[in-house]
Design a protein around this motif. Structure first.
Motif, PDB file in Angstrom:
ATOM      1  N   GLU A 133       4.427   4.090 -17.949  1.00 29.29           N
ATOM      2  CA  GLU A 133       3.970   5.412 -18.379  1.00 29.29           C
ATOM      3  C   GLU A 133       4.656   6.513 -17.582  1.00 29.29           C
ATOM      4  N   GLN A 171       8.005   6.976 -18.747  1.00 27.21           N
ATOM      5  CA  GLN A 171       7.989   7.739 -19.994  1.00 27.21           C
ATOM      6  C   GLN A 171       7.756   9.223 -19.725  1.00 27.21           C
ATOM      7  N   HIS A 172       6.760   9.477 -18.804  1.00 29.69           N
ATOM      8  CA  HIS A 172       6.478  10.878 -18.453  1.00 29.69           C
ATOM      9  C   HIS A 172       7.701  11.525 -17.813  1.00 29.69           C
TER      10      HIS A 172
END
Length: 451
Positions: free
Chosen positions: A311, A314-315
């Motif tokens: 995540e 992705q961020h």
């Protein structure tokens, strides 16, 4: 050479061996010669070893035997012998004429009734204090009684020592002694013995030495010889073996007891070790379970971390894209700003922007001044209740909107900075009003601190 002489040469022993064995009777025979005039008759004299020894001790000895082959050995040595029946020769001897009557390995060859007759005739022929010596194989020696006795085919039956001794006693001899002979010398030591010693250890030969009654002084000469114990009987040897065996068994039981104690201690240690090992196994199993749980938790955390990392990646990717877009926009805005600042319109409108800025600042200053004046006037009116009532009535009737606006301004100003009462005004408040005033003051201060 006759059969019996050859047989005796092989199985009985050499002349030297037999002579050495016969010296055991010296304590009995030597004192007889010292008395003088001692005649001896040896029944079944065989090869003549005993006749030679008696001559050495000083007795006048003669012998009789039915085996001319045996007597030939005696005649070769010049011994006084004749071929004659033993009992007949004894009966021919005058009464009280002999100091010694002997018969070595003779009684086992004749019936027991003839043995008893021989003993009776010997008692008759012996002088007072004279001796009768009857030697024969000893059946107390179990090997002799069960085996070697029957090596001589002319033997009839073995005679137990107590039986032969009783025959002499019953015939009328004053005293007798059982003389056991030819046992192994080591049996007289404290050396250990085995079962074979019990079987073949007792004296293989014995004799009954009996003395005819005589005056006490004459009998006393042989007291020491008759008081001595000779040889080894079966019973004491068997008891000695039993005692040795009992001692060995006791030591064995003691050793087994110590071994049992050691085994019990080892078993206790083994059980303690097993219990300790079982405890350790349980602890290891618990630790293994804990490690499995920790491993599972770690795997979950790693999975969660991997998910969070994914995540985050992705961020970060999204932020990178936004940063790139923002950078591009900033570059574009910067480019526009640079173009704007460098443009002619920006330079031409500079005085106008300055005037607008000045007007905005002047307007704000005027509003702040007017507001301060209104607030100051409002506070002054609030401190004068009569004027407050008059103005409130006028504003309500003539300008209600202005009244509402002034009230809002006063409320905002009082919430921002509460107006403290003068001492004389605070003293005029009732207790209830004073508490309400204090609570409102604290609320206002808390609101102001939060802002």
């Amino acid at each position: 050479m006759s059969f019996y002489r050859a047989f005796e040469d092989r199985y009985r022993g050499s002349r030297a061996t037999i002579t050495q064995r016969l010296r055991a009777y010296q304590p009995f025979v030597a004192p007889l010669a010292e008395a003088g005039g001692a005649d001896a008759l040896d029944l079944g004299c065989g090869r003549g070893e005993w006749l030679e020894l008696l001559g050495e001790y000083g007795l006048r000895a003669r012998g009789v035997d039915l085996d001319d082959g045996m007597l030939a050995a005696c005649r070769e040595r010049g011994l006084q012998v004749e071929t004659r029946d033993a009992l007949a020769a004894l009966r021919a001897a005058p009464a009280d004429s002999l100091a010694l009557v002997s018969a070595f390995h003779l009684v086992e060859h004749i019936p027991f009734d003839m043995v008893r007759a021989l003993i009776a005739e010997a008692l008759r022929a012996l002088r007072p204090g004279g001796l009768l010596i009857l030697e024969t194989p000893n059946p107390e020696n179990l090997v002799v009684g069960a085996s070697s006795f029957y090596m001589d085919p002319s033997h009839l039956r073995p005679i137990p020592p107590p039986l032969l001794a009783f025959a002499a006693e019953h015939a009328g001899f004053a005293r007798h002694q059982i003389v056991r002979l030819q046992e192994a010398a080591q049996l007289h030591t404290a050396a250990r013995i085995g079962m074979i010693s019990v079987l073949e250890g007792p004296s293989p030969d014995y004799s009954v030495v009996a003395q005819k009654a005589a005056p006490a002084a004459q009998m006393a000469v042989l007291d020491a010889a008759f008081a001595t114990e000779y040889g080894i009987a079966l019973a004491p040897l068997a008891q000695r073996y039993d005692q040795q065996l009992a001692h060995d068994n006791a030591e064995l039981h003691h050793a087994l007891g110590r071994q049992a104690e050691r085994l019990d201690a080892a078993h206790a240690r083994h059980q303690a070790d097993q219990a300790d090992n079982a405890q350790r196994v349980r602890q290891l199993e618990q630790q293994q379970q804990q490690l499995a749980q920790l491993h599972q938790q770690l795997a979950q955390r790693l999975q969660q971390t991997a998910e969070h990392l994914h995540e985050t990646q992705q961020h970060l990717h999204h932020a990178s894209v936004l940063l790139q877009e923002t950078t591009q926009k900033a570059d574009a805005m910067g480019k526009l700003a640079t173009e704007l600042l460098a443009s002619t319109s920006w330079r031409i409108t500079a005085p106008l922007r300055a005037a607008v800025t000045f007007g905005q600042r002047a307007r704000g200053w005027a509003k702040r001044q007017a507001r301060s004046a209104v607030l100051a006037g409002g506070r002054w009116v609030l401190r004068h209740p009569r004027i407050k009532r008059v103005l409130r009535a006028l504003l309500t009737r003539l300008a209600p909107r202005l009244q509402a606006r002034l009230m809002r301004s006063m409320l905002q100003a009082s919430a921002a900075t509460p107006v403290p009462l003068r001492q004389e005004e605070a003293g005029m408040l009732s207790p209830r009003a004073a508490r309400a005033y204090q609570e409102l003051t604290r609320a206002a201060q808390q609101a102001a601190s939060k802002e």
